[in-house]
Design an enzyme around this catalytic site. Sequence first.
Site, short mmCIF file in Angstrom:
data_model
loop_
_atom_site.label_atom_id
_atom_site.label_comp_id
_atom_site.label_asym_id
_atom_site.label_seq_id
_atom_site.Cartn_x
_atom_site.Cartn_y
_atom_site.Cartn_z
N SER A 1 -0.07 -0.02 2.39
CA SER A 1 -1.46 0.21 2.81
C SER A 1 -2.44 -0.11 1.68
CB SER A 1 -1.65 1.67 3.22
OG SER A 1 -0.92 1.94 4.39
N SER B 1 -6.98 7.12 13.53
CA SER B 1 -6.36 5.87 13.07
C SER B 1 -7.09 5.36 11.84
CB SER B 1 -6.43 4.81 14.17
OG SER B 1 -6.23 3.53 13.61
N GLN C 1 -6.58 2.53 10.56
CA GLN C 1 -6.91 1.11 10.74
C GLN C 1 -8.26 0.96 11.43
OE1 GLN C 1 -3.45 -0.52 12.69
NE2 GLN C 1 -2.18 -0.32 10.86
N ASP D 1 4.31 7.54 10.20
CA ASP D 1 5.31 6.47 10.04
C ASP D 1 6.70 7.02 9.74
OD1 ASP D 1 3.42 4.56 10.61
OD2 ASP D 1 2.94 4.16 8.52
N LYS E 1 3.17 1.38 18.21
CA LYS E 1 3.44 0.85 16.86
C LYS E 1 4.18 -0.48 17.00
CE LYS E 1 1.54 4.20 14.56
NZ LYS E 1 0.33 3.94 13.77
N ARG F 1 10.96 -0.04 10.51
CA ARG F 1 11.22 1.39 10.31
C ARG F 1 12.44 1.87 11.11
NH1 ARG F 1 7.99 2.35 6.47
NH2 ARG F 1 5.86 1.56 6.52
C1 S3P Z 1 -1.87 2.13 8.44
C2 S3P Z 1 -2.29 3.07 9.35
C3 S3P Z 1 -1.41 3.66 10.38
C4 S3P Z 1 0.05 3.42 10.06
C5 S3P Z 1 0.32 2.00 9.65
C6 S3P Z 1 -0.50 1.65 8.40
C7 S3P Z 1 -2.86 1.61 7.47
O1 S3P Z 1 -1.73 3.11 11.63
O2 S3P Z 1 0.85 3.77 11.16
O3 S3P Z 1 1.68 1.82 9.36
O4 S3P Z 1 -2.47 0.97 6.47
O5 S3P Z 1 -4.06 1.81 7.69
P1 S3P Z 1 -2.95 3.66 12.53
O6 S3P Z 1 -4.21 3.45 11.78
O7 S3P Z 1 -2.93 2.86 13.79
O8 S3P Z 1 -2.64 5.11 12.76
#
Ligand code: S3P
Length: 430
Positions: A23, A166, A168, A315, A342, A388
């Site tokens: 991330s 989220s 993201q 995760d 996912k 995963r």
């Molecule tokens: C992530 C956010 C998570 C996570 C993903 C990485 C990120 O997803 O599950 O593996 O780097 O921002 P979501 O934002 O959809 O929850």
Amino acid sequence: MTKMKITPVRWIRGEYTPPGDKSISHRLAILGSLAHGVTRIHHYCPGEDFRSTLQCLKTLCVPIRVSRDTVEIHGQGLYTYRDTGDVLDAGNSGTTIRLLAGVMAGQPFTSCLTGDDSLRNRPMRRIIYPLSLMGAQVEARKGNYPPLIIRGGPLRPIRYVLPVASAQVKSAILLAGLFARGVTEVVEPVSSRNHTEYLLQAYGARISVEDGLIRIEGGHSLRAFGDYVVPGDVSSAAYFLVAAVLLPGSDLIIRNVNLNETRTGILDVIQRMGGRVEVLERRRVRGEWVGDIRVRSSSLRGTRIARDMIGRVIDELPLVALLGSQAEGVTVVRNAKELRVKETDRIAAIVQNCRALGIAIEEKPDGFVVEGPQRIRGGTVRSFGDHRMVMTFSVAGLISEEGVEIENSEVVGISYPSFFEDLHRLVEPA
Ligand code: S3P
């Protein structure tokens, strides 16, 4: 297609340093490409997902130099991407497509973002809607799926209450906020990983974070700060952590791992189940807590994962199924329907693979229930194209009676290409 057989082992011992956090690596590359100056990313995530981010940035003509340990990004400012007309291919990476969508919304040209079979079936309405409110025009297959066509341009700030927790989505809006005139506000009812906020601060963005309200003022340039050493990825370390908890006689030190509290739910879950995990030492680096932990084998009791914990362990929930199968009593994971969207439908994949190995588990619309302790006979499982799943069921193989064969195991490279080598170095064969 590679098939990997994981055979039972006695224990896992020694010292282990996980690969760089995925991330954080994505965010450094994207923000570095928008800032003035050089960003040197040391100990970056070696997985293909991060390569996808770099490839997209190269397609936008961002000068990038990659060596074995360092990625060097020469950013020139917010509006310096070149419109080459090439498609931006995010591969398997949800973070790449969603975060870049936020940036492309502010660019003065039209871009097309897509990905592999898995990514082209993941929901994008969650970013399309807020980016459209900001003034971007976004088209998607069936209104929800990649490819995305983004007609970027001047943006207006919004106040947006996140309907799904989220990181993201939050990050896409904050990145778009850099290009909006005025203050964009994101309200987060349940907190999610906050690496974007820390890094925006480090790059000199005008951002404030208070009680679930994040405010960012657009129209200001970012300044690169030079070097950043990426901490180890706790989501990669989690497989080693759980192996050590579950294999009697184990004692493992994990060095230099990210201990950001929005990410460390798995440590809390293990502790609540009675597992022995201690943080030995921690320090703060540009907002992020980084430290060393020690984990030893322990007997476990079942647990119910609280609703507000889900985001901090999202995760690692496949591993919680495995922990639950070895713990005394019932382990319940609910309120986790995000798992269905996912890299694969992780609830269905966990349940199918557990049953293939002889583990009884109950599927719920938004999670699963598993009662332990149960013997794990062994057998063959599928990867579902999901890194995963490969790593979770490798740990199942270590504690199984007859071993576990994993089909299509090469997808481990999405986040952790040297996973099997690292594991083999630390385990004692049975
Ligand atoms: C992530 C956010 C998570 C996570 C993903 C990485 C990120 O997803 O599950 O593996 O780097 O921002 P979501 O934002 O959809 O929850």
